[in-house]
Design a protein around this motif. Sequence first.
Motif, PDB file in Angstrom:
ATOM      1  N   THR A 160      -4.168  -3.894  -2.977  1.00  0.00           N
ATOM      2  CA  THR A 160      -4.359  -2.574  -2.375  1.00  0.00           C
ATOM      3  C   THR A 160      -4.976  -1.632  -3.396  1.00  0.00           C
ATOM      4  OG1 THR A 160      -3.257  -0.793  -1.139  1.00  0.00           O
ATOM      5  CG2 THR A 160      -2.097  -1.658  -3.050  1.00  0.00           C
ATOM      6  N   GLY A 161      -5.663  -0.595  -2.927  1.00  0.00           N
ATOM      7  CA  GLY A 161      -6.156   0.453  -3.802  1.00  0.00           C
ATOM      8  C   GLY A 161      -7.459   0.121  -4.493  1.00  0.00           C
ATOM      9  N   VAL A 162      -7.685   0.808  -5.621  1.00  0.00           N
ATOM     10  CA  VAL A 162      -8.967   0.715  -6.321  1.00  0.00           C
ATOM     11  C   VAL A 162      -8.779   0.253  -7.759  1.00  0.00           C
ATOM     12  CG1 VAL A 162     -10.035   2.489  -4.886  1.00  0.00           C
ATOM     13  CG2 VAL A 162      -8.884   3.171  -6.999  1.00  0.00           C
ATOM     14  N   LEU A 163      -9.813  -0.396  -8.288  1.00  0.00           N
ATOM     15  CA  LEU A 163      -9.821  -0.816  -9.682  1.00  0.00           C
ATOM     16  C   LEU A 163     -10.112   0.348 -10.620  1.00  0.00           C
ATOM     17  CD1 LEU A 163     -11.896  -4.124  -9.316  1.00  0.00           C
ATOM     18  CD2 LEU A 163      -9.431  -3.948  -9.711  1.00  0.00           C
ATOM     19  N   ALA A 216       0.826  -1.210   0.000  1.00  0.00           N
ATOM     20  CA  ALA A 216       0.000   0.000   0.000  1.00  0.00           C
ATOM     21  C   ALA A 216       0.856   1.254   0.000  1.00  0.00           C
ATOM     22  CB  ALA A 216      -0.932  -0.011   1.210  1.00  0.00           C
ATOM     23  N   ALA A 217       1.929   1.240   0.786  1.00  0.00           N
ATOM     24  CA  ALA A 217       2.788   2.426   0.873  1.00  0.00           C
ATOM     25  C   ALA A 217       3.528   2.676  -0.440  1.00  0.00           C
ATOM     26  CB  ALA A 217       3.783   2.258   2.016  1.00  0.00           C
ATOM     27  N   LEU A 218       4.066   1.628  -1.037  1.00  0.00           N
ATOM     28  CA  LEU A 218       4.789   1.784  -2.290  1.00  0.00           C
ATOM     29  C   LEU A 218       3.858   2.258  -3.410  1.00  0.00           C
ATOM     30  CD1 LEU A 218       7.047  -1.402  -2.179  1.00  0.00           C
ATOM     31  CD2 LEU A 218       7.820   0.970  -2.014  1.00  0.00           C
ATOM     32  N   ALA A 219       2.639   1.724  -3.438  1.00  0.00           N
ATOM     33  CA  ALA A 219       1.666   2.160  -4.440  1.00  0.00           C
ATOM     34  C   ALA A 219       1.332   3.635  -4.259  1.00  0.00           C
ATOM     35  CB  ALA A 219       0.404   1.305  -4.354  1.00  0.00           C
ATOM     36  N   GLY A 231       2.042   6.857  -6.911  1.00  0.00           N
ATOM     37  CA  GLY A 231       0.811   7.300  -7.546  1.00  0.00           C
ATOM     38  C   GLY A 231       0.040   6.201  -8.240  1.00  0.00           C
ATOM     39  N   VAL A 232       0.164   4.973  -7.749  1.00  0.00           N
ATOM     40  CA  VAL A 232      -0.518   3.825  -8.342  1.00  0.00           C
ATOM     41  C   VAL A 232      -1.917   3.698  -7.742  1.00  0.00           C
ATOM     42  CG1 VAL A 232      -0.519   1.299  -8.475  1.00  0.00           C
ATOM     43  CG2 VAL A 232       1.603   2.572  -8.853  1.00  0.00           C
ATOM     44  N   PRO A 233      -2.982   3.760  -8.558  1.00  0.00           N
ATOM     45  CA  PRO A 233      -4.347   3.656  -8.005  1.00  0.00           C
ATOM     46  C   PRO A 233      -4.632   2.309  -7.350  1.00  0.00           C
ATOM     47  CG  PRO A 233      -4.385   4.621 -10.196  1.00  0.00           C
ATOM     48  CD  PRO A 233      -2.996   4.088  -9.990  1.00  0.00           C
ATOM     49  N   GLY A 234      -4.193   1.214  -8.015  1.00  0.00           N
ATOM     50  CA  GLY A 234      -4.454  -0.111  -7.470  1.00  0.00           C
ATOM     51  C   GLY A 234      -3.375  -1.096  -7.866  1.00  0.00           C
ATOM     52  N   ALA A 235      -3.126  -2.064  -6.993  1.00  0.00           N
ATOM     53  CA  ALA A 235      -2.064  -3.041  -7.264  1.00  0.00           C
ATOM     54  C   ALA A 235      -2.422  -4.392  -6.674  1.00  0.00           C
ATOM     55  CB  ALA A 235      -0.732  -2.566  -6.681  1.00  0.00           C
ATOM     56  N   SER A 236      -1.942  -5.432  -7.346  1.00  0.00           N
ATOM     57  CA  SER A 236      -2.110  -6.805  -6.863  1.00  0.00           C
ATOM     58  C   SER A 236      -0.751  -7.486  -6.927  1.00  0.00           C
ATOM     59  CB  SER A 236      -3.127  -7.553  -7.728  1.00  0.00           C
ATOM     60  OG  SER A 236      -3.338  -8.870  -7.248  1.00  0.00           O
ATOM     61  N   LEU A 237      -0.406  -8.186  -5.859  1.00  0.00           N
ATOM     62  CA  LEU A 237       0.900  -8.834  -5.751  1.00  0.00           C
ATOM     63  C   LEU A 237       0.712 -10.294  -5.388  1.00  0.00           C
ATOM     64  CD1 LEU A 237       4.049  -8.812  -5.409  1.00  0.00           C
ATOM     65  CD2 LEU A 237       3.651  -8.032  -3.052  1.00  0.00           C
ATOM     66  N   ALA A 238       1.358 -11.169  -6.148  1.00  0.00           N
ATOM     67  CA  ALA A 238       1.357 -12.606  -5.837  1.00  0.00           C
ATOM     68  C   ALA A 238       2.790 -13.092  -5.774  1.00  0.00           C
ATOM     69  CB  ALA A 238       0.576 -13.389  -6.883  1.00  0.00           C
ATOM     70  N   LEU A 239       3.026 -13.995  -4.834  1.00  0.00           N
ATOM     71  CA  LEU A 239       4.372 -14.487  -4.577  1.00  0.00           C
ATOM     72  C   LEU A 239       4.333 -15.987  -4.346  1.00  0.00           C
ATOM     73  CD1 LEU A 239       7.380 -13.776  -3.765  1.00  0.00           C
ATOM     74  CD2 LEU A 239       6.499 -13.453  -1.438  1.00  0.00           C
ATOM     75  N   TRP A 240       5.242 -16.691  -4.983  1.00  0.00           N
ATOM     76  CA  TRP A 240       5.475 -18.102  -4.660  1.00  0.00           C
ATOM     77  C   TRP A 240       6.847 -18.170  -4.024  1.00  0.00           C
ATOM     78  CZ3 TRP A 240       2.765 -22.458  -4.246  1.00  0.00           C
ATOM     79  CH2 TRP A 240       3.453 -23.664  -4.141  1.00  0.00           C
ATOM     80  N   TYR A 241       6.869 -18.517  -2.738  1.00  0.00           N
ATOM     81  CA  TYR A 241       8.115 -18.470  -1.973  1.00  0.00           C
ATOM     82  C   TYR A 241       8.099 -19.566  -0.916  1.00  0.00           C
ATOM     83  CZ  TYR A 241      11.257 -16.942   1.777  1.00  0.00           C
ATOM     84  OH  TYR A 241      12.220 -16.904   2.751  1.00  0.00           O
ATOM     85  N   GLY A 242       9.184 -20.304  -0.833  1.00  0.00           N
ATOM     86  CA  GLY A 242       9.267 -21.354   0.174  1.00  0.00           C
ATOM     87  C   GLY A 242       8.246 -22.441  -0.005  1.00  0.00           C
ATOM     88  N   GLY A 243       7.812 -22.661  -1.258  1.00  0.00           N
ATOM     89  CA  GLY A 243       6.832 -23.706  -1.536  1.00  0.00           C
ATOM     90  C   GLY A 243       5.410 -23.322  -1.192  1.00  0.00           C
ATOM     91  N   GLU A 244       5.143 -22.025  -0.949  1.00  0.00           N
ATOM     92  CA  GLU A 244       3.800 -21.591  -0.583  1.00  0.00           C
ATOM     93  C   GLU A 244       3.407 -20.335  -1.358  1.00  0.00           C
ATOM     94  OE1 GLU A 244       3.670 -20.900   3.588  1.00  0.00           O
ATOM     95  OE2 GLU A 244       3.797 -23.027   4.114  1.00  0.00           O
TER      96      GLU A 244
END
Length: 443
Positions: A39-42, A13-16, A20-33
Motif C-alpha cells: 500500500t502507499g508510495v515509495l 492501507a488503513a493502519l498505514a 502516517g506511514v507513506p508506504g508499506a509492504s506485508l508478507a505472510l507465510w501462513y497455513g503453508g502458503e
Amino acid sequence: MKAGTEHWASRLAALADEAGVPGASLALWYGGEPHEWATGVLHAGTGAPVRTDSLFQIGSVTKVWTATQVMLLAERGRLALDTPVADVLPDFRVRDPEATAALTPRHLLTHTSGIDGDLFLDTGRGDDCLREYVRACAGLEQTFPVGDAHSYCNSGYVVAGRMVEHLTGVTWDRALREQICEPLGLTHTWTLPEDVLRFGAAVGHDEDGAVVPVWGLPRSVGPAGLICARAADVAAFARAHLTPGPLLDDPAALWQPQVTLANPHGGGRQWGLGWSLDEWDGHQVLSHTGDTIGQHAALWVLPGLGTVVVALVNGGRSAEFQHRLITELLAELHGVTVPAALAPPAGPVTVDVDGLTGVYERAGCRILVTASDDGAGLRLQTRPTGMLVGLARPRTLDLVAVDATTFVGRADAGSTWDAVVFERRADGRRYLHHSGRATPKVR
C-alpha cells in the motif's frame, strides 16, 4: 485466511494511513502458503506506488542473516562460537587487551561483548571497507566487561561479517548471496545501491512524512544493517529457519536462549544467536526489528504455528503501526493475544528515586537522570558524545514509575512509550537499560 485477502489489503492501507506511514509492504507465510500485500508510495515526492516486489531497507533485521552466515560456517567446522575472535581475525583488537583476548563470536551474536556498539564509521565503498572498519575497532572502549551484560552492538555484527569474509575469501555481500540468497532462490535481496536501483526501491520519510535527505547507511556497516529486500524474500529467509535443511542443519540452535534481558519491554525477554526471543500467549516468538534512515522493518516468526510475518515501511509512526498490525493479524489467524505495550499504571506508584539519579555514560552517549519537579518521577536527558555528535539527536523523557525500577516515558503525546529499567548489581554496580543499550552509572 479467515478474513480474506481483500480484508487485509484494506486493513494494511488503513493502519498505514492512521500511523502516517507513506508506504508499506506485508508478507505472510501462513497455513503453508505465502500471502503478500502493499500500500502507499515509495516516495512522497514522486508518488511511485509500493508494489509487493518493491525493495525496502530492512535495517538491523540484517543481523539475523549475518548470524545465519556465521552459523553456517560453524556447522561446517570453519569456526567455533567460543573461540576468541582474534584467533579467527589476527588483526582484530579493541582498546582493552583483556577484552581482545576474551571476545568470542558468541559474544558478538548475543550483544554481550561490552564494546562500544555504535561505531558508524564510513570507510568507503571499496571491497576492503569491512577490513578497514575492523582495524578502526582498535580504538573501541569497553562499556562493561566482556559477557557482563547485554547491550545492543552494531559494531560487533560488523566484526562478525568480517569473520565471514575472512573465512570465505569473498566480500560479505558476495558471501551473503552464495550462502543464503542463491540457495533459497531470493531474487529481490541486495546490499549495494547499484543493485537496488534496478528495482522499485523505497526512500525514507520522517514521522511527519517528509523525505529524508540521505538514502542509506555506509557500506562499512553492511553486516549490521544494509540489506534491501522485498517482504516476500525476508519471509522466505525466515521460513528456512523453521525446519532443518534449507539453510542450516540445526536452525533451532539460533533460538536457544543465551542471555536474559534486564529490560524485557523492548521486544523480547531473552536473546538467542541473532534472534530476539519471547513468548506470547504460550507461543514461542522469534523476532527482530530494523531502523535505518526513515525506513523500518519488523520480522516475527512463531515456530510452533509455522507462521512468519514481515512488515516493511518507509516512515511514519512505525512502532505504533507494527504493534497494531501484528496484534490484529495474530488474533485473527491464531487467536493469539499479543502483549500490550508497557504504559503507565492506572494509579501513581511511589518510588524512592534518590538512588536512581545521576550520570550514566557509555561511548557515544551521556545520560543525565534527575528527579522531576514534583519529586515523584524522573527526567532522563540523553546527549550524544564523540563521533555521534551531529548524527544522533538529544532526547528528553519525563519518566513515570511502573514499579521500583521500571519507568516509561515518551517524547510527545502521540508517540509510543519507551521503557527504562534501572538495575543494581549485588556488587553495587548500576546500569540503566534503555533502547536496547546498557549504560553504566559513572556518578
